[in-house]
Enzyme design. Sequence first.
Site, PDB file in Angstrom:
ATOM      1  N   ARG A 148      31.988  44.553  50.112  1.00 52.79           N
ATOM      2  CA  ARG A 148      31.578  45.790  50.015  1.00 52.79           C
ATOM      3  C   ARG A 148      30.553  46.223  51.318  1.00 52.79           C
ATOM      4  O   ARG A 148      30.330  45.291  52.082  1.00 52.79           O
ATOM      5  CB  ARG A 148      30.487  46.064  48.862  1.00 52.79           C
ATOM      6  CG  ARG A 148      31.060  45.741  47.482  1.00 52.79           C
ATOM      7  CD  ARG A 148      29.830  45.804  46.428  1.00 52.79           C
ATOM      8  NE  ARG A 148      30.455  45.436  45.037  1.00 52.79           N
ATOM      9  CZ  ARG A 148      30.655  44.126  44.387  1.00 52.79           C
ATOM     10  NH1 ARG A 148      29.882  43.123  45.008  1.00 52.79           N
ATOM     11  NH2 ARG A 148      31.052  44.138  43.349  1.00 52.79           N
ATOM     12  N   LYS A 172      25.904  42.316  44.319  1.00 51.48           N
ATOM     13  CA  LYS A 172      25.184  42.785  43.136  1.00 51.48           C
ATOM     14  C   LYS A 172      24.510  41.872  42.149  1.00 51.48           C
ATOM     15  O   LYS A 172      24.931  40.829  42.100  1.00 51.48           O
ATOM     16  CB  LYS A 172      26.128  43.907  42.203  1.00 51.48           C
ATOM     17  CG  LYS A 172      26.654  44.865  43.165  1.00 51.48           C
ATOM     18  CD  LYS A 172      27.612  45.961  42.167  1.00 51.48           C
ATOM     19  CE  LYS A 172      27.925  47.134  42.952  1.00 51.48           C
ATOM     20  NZ  LYS A 172      28.952  48.020  42.151  1.00 51.48           N
ATOM     21  N   HIS A 243      35.543  50.987  51.296  1.00 49.81           N
ATOM     22  CA  HIS A 243      35.905  50.807  49.998  1.00 49.81           C
ATOM     23  C   HIS A 243      37.478  50.735  49.804  1.00 49.81           C
ATOM     24  O   HIS A 243      37.977  49.879  49.117  1.00 49.81           O
ATOM     25  CB  HIS A 243      35.476  51.506  48.939  1.00 49.81           C
ATOM     26  CG  HIS A 243      34.957  50.927  47.626  1.00 49.81           C
ATOM     27  ND1 HIS A 243      33.900  49.736  47.719  1.00 49.81           N
ATOM     28  CD2 HIS A 243      35.454  50.670  46.304  1.00 49.81           C
ATOM     29  CE1 HIS A 243      33.811  49.215  46.404  1.00 49.81           C
ATOM     30  NE2 HIS A 243      34.679  49.789  45.729  1.00 49.81           N
ATOM     31  N   ARG A 246      38.581  47.265  50.786  1.00 54.27           N
ATOM     32  CA  ARG A 246      38.276  46.525  49.881  1.00 54.27           C
ATOM     33  C   ARG A 246      39.366  46.609  48.832  1.00 54.27           C
ATOM     34  O   ARG A 246      39.958  45.610  48.232  1.00 54.27           O
ATOM     35  CB  ARG A 246      36.820  46.825  49.057  1.00 54.27           C
ATOM     36  CG  ARG A 246      36.479  45.796  47.938  1.00 54.27           C
ATOM     37  CD  ARG A 246      34.984  46.174  47.501  1.00 54.27           C
ATOM     38  NE  ARG A 246      34.732  45.715  46.203  1.00 54.27           N
ATOM     39  CZ  ARG A 246      34.355  44.605  45.739  1.00 54.27           C
ATOM     40  NH1 ARG A 246      34.288  43.694  46.558  1.00 54.27           N
ATOM     41  NH2 ARG A 246      33.991  44.181  44.349  1.00 54.27           N
ATOM     42  N   HIS A 269      33.165  40.536  40.930  1.00 54.01           N
ATOM     43  CA  HIS A 269      33.171  41.171  39.918  1.00 54.01           C
ATOM     44  C   HIS A 269      32.448  40.365  38.871  1.00 54.01           C
ATOM     45  O   HIS A 269      32.924  39.014  38.771  1.00 54.01           O
ATOM     46  CB  HIS A 269      34.563  41.457  39.418  1.00 54.01           C
ATOM     47  CG  HIS A 269      34.901  42.678  40.305  1.00 54.01           C
ATOM     48  ND1 HIS A 269      36.414  42.893  40.311  1.00 54.01           N
ATOM     49  CD2 HIS A 269      34.433  43.610  41.006  1.00 54.01           C
ATOM     50  CE1 HIS A 269      36.618  44.046  41.123  1.00 54.01           C
ATOM     51  NE2 HIS A 269      35.504  44.634  41.546  1.00 54.01           N
ATOM     52  N   TYR A 278      43.760  46.572  39.416  1.00 58.81           N
ATOM     53  CA  TYR A 278      44.449  46.243  40.457  1.00 58.81           C
ATOM     54  C   TYR A 278      45.916  45.893  39.931  1.00 58.81           C
ATOM     55  O   TYR A 278      47.052  45.988  40.603  1.00 58.81           O
ATOM     56  CB  TYR A 278      43.957  44.980  41.452  1.00 58.81           C
ATOM     57  CG  TYR A 278      42.733  45.474  42.140  1.00 58.81           C
ATOM     58  CD1 TYR A 278      42.845  46.561  43.258  1.00 58.81           C
ATOM     59  CD2 TYR A 278      41.326  45.118  41.582  1.00 58.81           C
ATOM     60  CE1 TYR A 278      41.506  47.140  43.654  1.00 58.81           C
ATOM     61  CE2 TYR A 278      40.256  45.566  42.380  1.00 58.81           C
ATOM     62  CZ  TYR A 278      40.356  46.487  43.525  1.00 58.81           C
ATOM     63  OH  TYR A 278      39.321  46.873  44.167  1.00 58.81           O
TER      64      TYR A 278
END
Length: 302
Positions: A148, A172, A243, A246, A269, A278
């Site tokens: 990211r 994250k 992004h 990404r 994730h 995806y």
Amino acid sequence: MNTPSEDFLQHIRYEKRLSHHTVTAYANDLAQFSSFLLAECNISQPAQADFRHVRSWIVSLVEAELDKSSVNRKIATLRAYFDFLLRRKVIDLDPMTKVRALKMSKRLPIYVEEKPMEMLLNDVEFADTFEGVRDKLVLELLYGTGIRLSELTGLKTVDVNLYDKTIQVLGKRNKHRIIPLTQPLFELIQQYLLLKETEFKGMAEQAVLIVSDKGVAAYPVLIQRIVKRNLTLVTTLEKKSPHVLRHSFATHLLNRGADLNAIKDLLGHSSLAATQIYTHTSLEQLKKTYDQAHPKAKNSSE
């Protein structure tokens, strides 16, 4: 003495250790909710709100034609806020129990096709200057690792393992993950580090990996400009952001047969559900190929 809202913001900042960007978003959402309550309901503290007040605010946001994703983020803010108050026994009933997020239409991720990306990274000439190598490294890191924007600007020089040819990324929820580097990307990082040292003679901010032309830590707008300027050379996509690279990373891996769980881990994730979007992109590509190549598909469209 702190208000319940101030206690909540300190909780997510220092205990949950959420990113500065997320804390700021939560603070803004609570401030907007507080302003609404005071103006429309004569309530001074969000902690005093009930389901009717929350519903009225959401209705006002929808009537103002705010994007559904933004409304849902504000709902998530209130959900976390009132859950915090309930656990701290500041309130007895959670007004968010009956609140549901707005239904969203599924949007496929925007990505650059493989050929334009190959053209950008293999055929476009980047100057051998610090800025030229830095800009190419930015593109190669975003597309070659799927990290990211915030993860890129947060990368430290020590996060690059020159022995294992990997980078350690802080994602994250303060979770670390290890991402392998291709040999060309590894060599580009080495070239960049030498130029960085030569250009600034030790005066650059050495802790961070990517720096600006003045040797200070790269900021998000700089990275966005680099990406947009270079993607413009090879694609007409309206959106040209970090992004998008990404999304391109994940889509190209999946199209070439990579395991979905492996892509999930590379992207950082927390659940497979976030990565499964995806697969829809991959199916759309298959349908496109079918429509273009299969005789029956051609006949049916004539």
